[in-house]
Motif scaffolding. Sequence first.
Motif, short mmCIF file in Angstrom:
data_model
loop_
_atom_site.label_atom_id
_atom_site.label_comp_id
_atom_site.label_asym_id
_atom_site.label_seq_id
_atom_site.Cartn_x
_atom_site.Cartn_y
_atom_site.Cartn_z
N UNK A 1 0.81 -1.21 0.00
CA UNK A 1 0.00 0.00 0.00
C UNK A 1 0.84 1.27 0.00
N UNK A 2 1.87 1.34 0.82
CA UNK A 2 2.68 2.56 0.88
C UNK A 2 3.39 2.82 -0.45
N UNK A 3 3.90 1.77 -1.06
CA UNK A 3 4.56 1.91 -2.37
C UNK A 3 3.55 2.36 -3.43
N UNK A 4 2.35 1.76 -3.41
CA UNK A 4 1.32 2.14 -4.38
C UNK A 4 0.94 3.60 -4.19
N UNK A 5 0.74 4.04 -2.95
CA UNK A 5 0.37 5.43 -2.69
C UNK A 5 1.46 6.38 -3.21
N UNK A 6 2.73 6.05 -2.96
CA UNK A 6 3.84 6.90 -3.46
C UNK A 6 3.85 6.93 -4.99
N UNK A 7 3.63 5.77 -5.63
CA UNK A 7 3.61 5.73 -7.09
C UNK A 7 2.50 6.61 -7.66
N UNK A 8 1.32 6.57 -7.04
CA UNK A 8 0.21 7.42 -7.50
C UNK A 8 0.57 8.88 -7.29
N UNK A 9 1.09 9.22 -6.14
CA UNK A 9 1.48 10.61 -5.87
C UNK A 9 2.51 11.10 -6.87
N UNK A 10 3.43 10.24 -7.28
CA UNK A 10 4.43 10.63 -8.28
C UNK A 10 3.80 10.98 -9.62
N UNK A 11 2.61 10.47 -9.88
CA UNK A 11 1.91 10.75 -11.14
C UNK A 11 0.95 11.94 -11.03
N UNK A 12 0.54 12.30 -9.84
CA UNK A 12 -0.45 13.38 -9.73
C UNK A 12 0.10 14.65 -9.07
N UNK A 13 1.19 14.57 -8.33
CA UNK A 13 1.73 15.75 -7.67
C UNK A 13 2.48 16.70 -8.61
N UNK A 14 3.27 16.21 -9.55
CA UNK A 14 4.05 17.14 -10.38
C UNK A 14 3.14 18.07 -11.20
N UNK A 15 3.44 19.37 -11.13
CA UNK A 15 2.65 20.35 -11.87
C UNK A 15 2.65 20.08 -13.37
N UNK A 16 3.78 19.58 -13.90
CA UNK A 16 3.84 19.36 -15.35
C UNK A 16 2.92 18.23 -15.80
N UNK A 17 2.42 17.44 -14.86
CA UNK A 17 1.46 16.39 -15.20
C UNK A 17 0.03 16.83 -14.90
N UNK A 18 -0.19 17.37 -13.73
CA UNK A 18 -1.56 17.59 -13.27
C UNK A 18 -2.05 19.02 -13.46
N UNK A 19 -1.18 19.99 -13.55
CA UNK A 19 -1.65 21.36 -13.75
C UNK A 19 -1.40 21.81 -15.18
N UNK A 20 -0.21 21.59 -15.69
CA UNK A 20 0.10 21.93 -17.07
C UNK A 20 -0.15 20.68 -17.92
N UNK A 21 -1.41 20.44 -18.18
CA UNK A 21 -1.81 19.19 -18.83
C UNK A 21 -1.61 19.25 -20.34
N UNK A 22 -1.23 18.11 -20.87
CA UNK A 22 -1.02 17.96 -22.31
C UNK A 22 -1.21 16.48 -22.63
N UNK A 23 -1.80 16.18 -23.77
CA UNK A 23 -2.20 14.81 -24.09
C UNK A 23 -1.07 13.80 -23.95
N UNK A 24 0.11 14.11 -24.45
CA UNK A 24 1.22 13.16 -24.37
C UNK A 24 1.61 12.84 -22.94
N UNK A 25 1.76 13.88 -22.13
CA UNK A 25 2.13 13.67 -20.72
C UNK A 25 1.02 12.96 -19.96
N UNK A 26 -0.24 13.35 -20.22
CA UNK A 26 -1.37 12.68 -19.56
C UNK A 26 -1.42 11.20 -19.93
N UNK A 27 -1.23 10.92 -21.21
CA UNK A 27 -1.30 9.53 -21.69
C UNK A 27 -0.18 8.68 -21.09
#
Length: 165
Positions: free
Chosen positions: A44-70
Amino acid sequence: MSSGYWAGLGAAEFAHQLGTTSGRQAFRRGSVALRSGSGRPLQADKLARNVQNEVFPYELNYFREAGRLSEALWRLDGFWSEASNADASDEQDLLRAREATAMLATARWMYRSALARQESRAMHRRDDYPEQDDRYRHYVTTGGLDDVWTSARPLRSSQYAEAAE
């Protein structure tokens, strides 16, 4: 960023309206972290960290773009596949495993919804679609666990004026 606060507040108000949980029937949704037999525990802790690594960075979650989102969604879908085939470590870790799985499900819904809305509107910003597009003046609904889906749900006529403001 503040939408998480509002979502949590809304969930708490809804739970308060439901009242006590005693006597209420609980429904289990999904089976991730509830199965046994694979011999490989869900971390669980590893999974939570992995998810956070995909949603915390601004370049993924705030500055969205199809390639990065995909790319992020591809990784999140991989985490889902791994989690779906794992067991909960033990009864003490079950809550944390389900929390991490809920984070993962939410991240997958978020990014599929973001890909479905090819425009920028309110807090949803797409680097590859910087303008509003009236063709997307609707709600994006999402759901599913193993197979995530999105659909468009039209606004009621009274909501069009609010959406235009």
